[in-house]
Design an enzyme around this catalytic site. Structure first.
Site, PDB file in Angstrom:
ATOM      1  N   LYS A  54       0.844  -1.203   0.000  1.00 48.89           N
ATOM      2  CA  LYS A  54       0.000   0.000   0.000  1.00 48.89           C
ATOM      3  C   LYS A  54       0.881   1.256   0.000  1.00 48.89           C
ATOM      4  O   LYS A  54       0.629   2.207  -0.748  1.00 48.89           O
ATOM      5  CB  LYS A  54      -0.945  -0.006   1.212  1.00 48.89           C
ATOM      6  CG  LYS A  54      -2.052  -1.046   1.065  1.00 48.89           C
ATOM      7  CD  LYS A  54      -2.839  -1.316   2.328  1.00 48.89           C
ATOM      8  CE  LYS A  54      -3.837  -2.462   2.077  1.00 48.89           C
ATOM      9  NZ  LYS A  54      -4.599  -2.894   3.246  1.00 48.89           N
ATOM     10  N   GLN A  98      -4.544  -1.594   9.490  1.00 47.22           N
ATOM     11  CA  GLN A  98      -4.544  -2.926   8.890  1.00 47.22           C
ATOM     12  C   GLN A  98      -5.180  -3.945   9.837  1.00 47.22           C
ATOM     13  O   GLN A  98      -4.855  -4.002  11.023  1.00 47.22           O
ATOM     14  CB  GLN A  98      -3.089  -3.324   8.548  1.00 47.22           C
ATOM     15  CG  GLN A  98      -2.954  -4.624   7.774  1.00 47.22           C
ATOM     16  CD  GLN A  98      -3.528  -4.570   6.358  1.00 47.22           C
ATOM     17  OE1 GLN A  98      -3.626  -3.509   5.744  1.00 47.22           O
ATOM     18  NE2 GLN A  98      -3.927  -5.712   5.834  1.00 47.22           N
ATOM     19  N   ASP A 121     -10.945   2.898   3.955  1.00 48.37           N
ATOM     20  CA  ASP A 121     -11.372   1.496   3.840  1.00 48.37           C
ATOM     21  C   ASP A 121     -12.892   1.398   3.678  1.00 48.37           C
ATOM     22  O   ASP A 121     -13.410   0.357   3.271  1.00 48.37           O
ATOM     23  CB  ASP A 121     -11.028   0.745   5.137  1.00 48.37           C
ATOM     24  CG  ASP A 121      -9.755  -0.076   5.027  1.00 48.37           C
ATOM     25  OD1 ASP A 121      -9.472  -0.564   3.917  1.00 48.37           O
ATOM     26  OD2 ASP A 121      -9.078  -0.242   6.050  1.00 48.37           O
TER      27      ASP A 121
HETATM   28  N1  GUN Z   1      -6.905  -6.802   5.986  1.00 46.40           N
HETATM   29  C1  GUN Z   1      -7.228  -7.536   4.890  1.00 46.40           C
HETATM   30  N2  GUN Z   1      -7.847  -6.766   3.975  1.00 46.40           N
HETATM   31  C2  GUN Z   1      -7.916  -5.526   4.491  1.00 46.40           C
HETATM   32  C3  GUN Z   1      -8.434  -4.292   4.004  1.00 46.40           C
HETATM   33  O1  GUN Z   1      -8.988  -4.180   2.899  1.00 46.40           O
HETATM   34  N3  GUN Z   1      -8.302  -3.235   4.845  1.00 46.40           N
HETATM   35  C4  GUN Z   1      -7.734  -3.327   6.066  1.00 46.40           C
HETATM   36  N4  GUN Z   1      -7.666  -2.247   6.821  1.00 46.40           N
HETATM   37  N5  GUN Z   1      -7.243  -4.454   6.551  1.00 46.40           N
HETATM   38  C5  GUN Z   1      -7.336  -5.548   5.765  1.00 46.40           C
END
Ligand code: GUN
Length: 298
Positions: A54, A98, A121
């Site tokens: 990311k 995350q 998100d």
């Molecule tokens: N863990 C797995 N997929 C995601 C996501 O799309 N966003 C976040 N914040 N954590 C994750």
């Protein structure tokens, strides 16, 4: 006849190009640099890898990114304090914590603490509510938003189509249904949501013009569950043991790709299908969030 393969990588690359151009133009015209903060708690290797990707994607598109890495035993109150700090930071327009978080931290409490305008998100209940009431100016969860882009950009507008979603998760199935129901571009579909307790799943999935599978069950969807010519979007990513691979496993989707591609009209592969879209849409959400927070027109 073999299905057309929908390349998430190609679609993702074009959206990344467009996003980089938006960022360059915001800098030039408005002196605005979109900023993303990623928060990683603990040392889970998969989470470390996702957060790394990311931040790399953000940099490639000219987005400012700040990674905050915290010990697994950080008290919940301290993490809440960090989120509050990011909420108040004018250089940060998007906040991503995350998931999953360590067991002693209540995930819902952390998600609720993120300022909804910075919730890139799309997991905050305010954004979930806005999406489900059909609002357009909303930060939508990245994976389903990516699926909508894949459909639109391959000439498979869901408007007027019967879309069957298999899976009812908060991250994919439910927001996917909300997006497809909106009275807007990428919406206007007739939507059925099936799940693990749906009896005779095949009888439901065979009704689909567009089938979106996000149930986390390796190769559940077989050829006889698909109407000939249907568009099949496979959101699943599952590890299955494979001694012939050096790493001891291979990745498969929720769709039995080799047999379904002989029936479907178009299909996404795993890997290289929906996967690359998620991070791409996160960057697009970050730019949207920055524009809205700055109160400007692009
Ligand atoms: N863990 C797995 N997929 C995601 C996501 O799309 N966003 C976040 N914040 N954590 C994750």
């Amino acid at each position: 006849m073999s299905a057309k393969i929908i390349s998430g990588k190609e679609i993702s690359d074009s959206i990344r190009g467009e996003t980089a151009q938006r960022v360059a133009s915001l800098k030039k015209k408005h002196d605005l640099t979109p900023g993303l903060a990623t928060v990683l708690v603990g040392e889970d290797p998969a989470s470390q890898s996702y957060v790394g990707m990311k931040n790399k994607a953000a940099k490639e598109m000219g987005i400012f990114s700040r990674q905050i890495t915290l010990d697994a035993d950080i008290p919940e109150a301290e993490l809440l304090g960090i989120v509050e700090g990011l909420n108040a930071d004018p250089d940060i327009h998007g906040i991503l914590v995350q998931l999953p978080l360590p067991d002693h931290i209540q995930e819902s409490k952390i998600l609720l603490a993120i300022e909804p305008a910075k919730d890139v998100d799309g997991f905050h209940p305010i954004n979930v509510g806005r999406l489900s009431t059909g609002e357009m100016e909303v930060l939508a969860p990245c994976t389903p938003a990516g699926v909508v882009q894949m459909l639109l950009r391959t000439g498979n507008d869901p408007s007027g189509k019967h879309v069957v979603i298999v899976g009812r998760s908060n991250i994919v199935g439910r927001p996917m249904a909300s997006l497809l129901l909106r009275k807007a571009k990428g919406g206007n579909a007739t939507v059925t949501v099936a799940h693990s307790r749906t009896p005779d799943l095949g009888a439901v999935t065979r009704l689909a013009d567009i089938l979106i599978v996000a149930i986390g069950w390796p190769e559940l969807l077989k050829a006889d569950m698909v109407r000939p010519g249907a568009v099949v979007i496979d959101v699943g990513v599952n590890r299955v043991d494979d001694d012939t691979r050096e790493r001891g496993y291979r990745l498969v989707g929720d769709v039995a790709f080799d047999e379904v591609k002989e029936v479907a009209g178009a299909i996404t592969p795993v890997p290289g299908g929906v996967g690359p879209m998620t991070i791409t849409m996160l960057m697009s959400n970050t730019v949207d969030a920055a524009v809205r927070q700055a109160g400007i027109q692009e």
